[in-house]
Scaffold this active site. Structure first.
Site, PDB file in Angstrom:
ATOM      1  N   ASP A  61      -1.961   5.096  -5.798  1.00  0.00           N
ATOM      2  CA  ASP A  61      -2.208   4.319  -4.583  1.00  0.00           C
ATOM      3  C   ASP A  61      -2.405   2.856  -4.941  1.00  0.00           C
ATOM      4  OD1 ASP A  61      -2.910   3.360  -2.122  1.00  0.00           O
ATOM      5  OD2 ASP A  61      -4.869   4.329  -2.051  1.00  0.00           O
TER       6      ASP A  61
ATOM      7  N   ASP B 144       0.839  -1.201   0.000  1.00  0.00           N
ATOM      8  CA  ASP B 144       0.000   0.000   0.000  1.00  0.00           C
ATOM      9  C   ASP B 144       0.872   1.248   0.000  1.00  0.00           C
ATOM     10  OD1 ASP B 144      -2.096   1.774   0.170  1.00  0.00           O
ATOM     11  OD2 ASP B 144      -2.396   1.488   2.330  1.00  0.00           O
TER      12      ASP B 144
END
Length: 356
Positions: A314, A96
């Site tokens: 992201d 992440d």
């Protein structure tokens, strides 16, 4: 062009000759005997291995295996494996770039799933079972790094540095920080692999909520690759162990996987885009969208934001999100239905929704 099977070498002046000694003669041998026939496919494979060595950073890189796919009906996330503690235990953690902290499920965790639909073995970190683990106390200087993010706290009663994270999908986790060894595989000169360890600070999750409690896509935690001081990248860089850079490629096909290394991959065909400075995430200035080489007619103001933060890259977000002014022309150009859905999900980056 050299004949097949002949080793081509560049003659370098020996150091001894520079120092006034007689030059040293080195004997070169064929890697493949002249009498031995080799299939062209084998030679190509040899060259690819060699080119892979050349493309890697001279300082070496820390390599992580990548699993998972973009397809939300299969996995919908990318994850890797990390080894923590002594003796080392293996944990599957989601990659992440939108968060900063590495955390894994801890023993006696409330809401943590015990099984995973990804066919992986879930593990729980137990600080008492690791001979090198230590709790991060409030007085520890490293605790102040977490306090600066406003997601961490410090309990005067237990004297433990704790944290609470809330993610964009509504899920959350809380727990406390632990210091222990992270085990690394460092690749030098393309082939030599050395095993090393580094002490890092990471989260031990004692409570999880929302989607994190579901078993269908459960992993052991989240590997935050953000740029703040609490990220593993920043911690290893501050210790002089790795450069403060990582290289990440997500495969957009049905097989999934990809490449994840701490360090720089030198590839001449990479196209670089500058990041928007002074932002907590990895933000880019999205300027236009093209389909089949044709730039779509989208007003540039559709990509602008009031605070000029740009578009977030992201890896923890499954889908690509665009403002309506950019989304509609894209869907019209690609086509409606399943085709457009597959197109959006096969993008290498996941773009967060732009608030205007």
């Amino acid at each position: 062009m050299a004949p097949l099977g002949i080793l081509v070498a560049v003659l370098l002046l020996p150091v001894a000759a520079v120092m006034g000694h007689f030059p040293v003669t080195l004997t070169l041998e064929r890697a493949i005997p002249a009498s031995h026939k080799v299939e062209l496919s084998q030679l190509i494979a040899r060259d690819r291995v060699r080119h892979g060595r050349l493309l890697q950073s001279a300082a070496g890189v820390v390599d992580f295996s990548v699993e998972g796919t973009y397809d939300p009906f299969v996995v919908g996330l990318y994850y890797t494996k990390v080894q923590l503690g002594s003796p080392p235990r293996e944990f599957h953690v989601q990659i992440d770039t939108g968060s900063d902290v590495l955390w894994v499920s801890c023993s006696s965790c409330n809401g943590c799933p015990g099984t995973s639909g990804l066919q992986i073995q879930l593990n729980f970190f137990d600080p008492s079972s690791s001979s090198t683990a230590s709790l991060v106390r409030c007085s520890d200087q490293r605790c102040s790094l977490g306090l600066n993010t406003a997601d961490s706290g410090c309990s005067s009663e237990s004297n433990q540095c704790s944290y609470t994270f809330q993610y964009g999908d509504g899920s959350g986790t809380s727990g406390y920080y632990v210091a222990d060894f992270l085990h690394l595989d460092t690749i030098l000169q393309g082939s030599l692999t050395t095993n090393s360890t580094a002490q890092i600070m990471f989260g031990c999750s004692t409570m999880q909520t929302g989607d994190l409690t579901k078993s269908d896509r459960a992993v052991d935690g989240i590997f935050g690759f953000g740029q703040q001081s609490m990220s593993v990248i920043s911690q290893l860089s501050s210790q002089g162990l790795t450069p403060r850079v990582f290289s990440h490629c997500l495969k957009g096909d049905s097989n999934g996987g990809g490449i994840l290394v701490l360090g720089e991959i030198v590839e001449p065909n990479i196209v670089y885009s500058p990041l928007v400075p002074s932002q907590p995430h990895y933000n880019l200035n999205l300027q236009s969208i093209s389909v089949n080489g044709q730039t779509l007619s989208i007003d540039p103001s559709a990509f602008s934001t009031s605070s000029n933060k740009g578009t977030i890259v992201d890896t923890g977000t499954t889908l690509a999100y665009l403002t309506e002014a950019a989304y509609d022309p894209l869907i019209n150009a690609v086509g409606f239905g399943e085709q457009s859905f597959d197109f959006l999900n096969s993008t290498l980056y996941s773009l967060s929704k732009i608030e205007v």
